[in-house]
Design an enzyme around this catalytic site. Structure first.
Site, mmCIF file in Angstrom:
data_model
loop_
_atom_site.group_PDB
_atom_site.id
_atom_site.type_symbol
_atom_site.label_atom_id
_atom_site.label_comp_id
_atom_site.label_asym_id
_atom_site.label_seq_id
_atom_site.Cartn_x
_atom_site.Cartn_y
_atom_site.Cartn_z
ATOM 1 N N ASP A 1 -50.676 28.519 11.680
ATOM 2 C CA ASP A 1 -50.644 28.093 10.278
ATOM 3 C C ASP A 1 -50.888 26.597 10.098
ATOM 4 O OD1 ASP A 1 -50.176 30.654 9.407
ATOM 5 O OD2 ASP A 1 -48.035 30.369 9.031
ATOM 6 N N LYS B 1 -46.033 27.552 1.833
ATOM 7 C CA LYS B 1 -47.168 28.395 1.421
ATOM 8 C C LYS B 1 -46.695 29.826 1.232
ATOM 9 C CE LYS B 1 -47.516 30.617 5.549
ATOM 10 N NZ LYS B 1 -47.238 32.071 5.740
#
Length: 282
Positions: A141, A16
């Site tokens: 995350d 990401k």
């Protein structure tokens, strides 16, 4: 979908980018409150899950610099085993392509893929909400990768709202240094009072990465890579670093920049994704 008994699963774990990252406060327990826009990209690790009847969780190979007991994939497997009351085990093989300590979420994505994949492999049947709860306990995350879509993130990263993003390509550079996330967040010079925004205020090119000045002051290689990439546009650091990126409108533009990367720098042209490919392989 549960695979046939005894069958292995090989699943992607995408990286990401933090399109922006603002630190808006700090909780009493020391965790920082953040706002960020998470973008999935097609740079992936690959996780192979092989079922075991003896109930043991084993790594097929060690990851250099990551003790097995601290490996998020192993922790994810044990967490799912306990939550689902599963007696089966697995051997876990990790093909690393996402740089370690690069702010691209590789370890977190690996853990999310292990959670989702083992839930299928073992036929545990835990619902998405329970997997999300387990993800929060593994790292800030991890919930995003279980969520499976681009997102506007708040809190410590666990409050997620779907975010629709335009198609884009990115050049990602990986400086030859890892960054200690804990040390960056503990830095006395870190700004922790960014003004919170609503998701409707987000637009392409919005904001900044509040961790970037701290990292660049402490890691010269990050500052050098960022300066070079800024010669081609609005370059930023992802997460707590060390990776840096810039957005481009087409694959051709991104690959043209990659072709000019100086000797000694490493980087890729990557495509922005709308959905975690883990959930497209059922």
């Amino acid at each position: 979908m549960t695979p046939p008994s005894g069958a292995a699963l090989r699943l992607p774990a995408p990286a990401k980018l933090n399109l922006f990252l603002h630190v808006v406060g700090r909780r009493a327990d020391g965790y920082h409150l953040l706002q960020s826009a998470f973008r999935l990209i097609d740079l992936c690790d690959w996780i192979t899950l092989v079922p075991r009847a003896d109930g043991e969780i084993r790594l097929a190979q060690d990851i250099p610099g990551v003790p097995a007991a601290e490996n998020l994939v192993v922790r994810a497997a044990y967490a799912l085993q306990a939550a689902a009351g599963v007696r089966r085990g697995a051997t876990l093989a990790i093909e690393k392509r996402i740089p370690l300590g690069g702010g691209l979420g590789g370890g977190s994505s690996d853990a999310a893929t292990a959670l989702v994949g083992l839930n299928r492999l073992w036929g545990a049947g835990l619902p998405a909400a329970e997997l999300a709860r387990l993800a929060v306990g593994l790292g800030a995350d991890v919930p995003f990768f279980v969520f499976g879509r681009n997102a506007f993130a708040e809190g410590i990263g666990e409050r997620l709202t779907p975010l629709v993003l335009d198609p884009a390509w990115y050049v990602v550079l990986a400086p030859p240094t890892g960054v200690s996330t804990a040390a960056v967040f503990a830095a006395p010079e870190l700004t922790r009072d960014a003004k919170p925004i609503k998701i409707t205020a987000f637009f392409k090119g919005f904001g900044r990465n509040d961790l970037e000045p701290v990292v660049c002051a402490r890691y010269a290689a990050v500052a050098e890579h960022l300066a070079w990439l800024r010669g081609f546009g609005d370059a930023r650091m992802s997460g707590a670093g060390s990776s840096v990126f810039a957005e481009f409108g087409s694959e051709a533009e991104a690959r043209a920049v990659v072709a000019r990367i100086p000797e000694g720098m490493r980087g890729w042209a990557v495509r922005g994704l709308d959905r975690n490919p883990l959930f497209e392989r059922r």
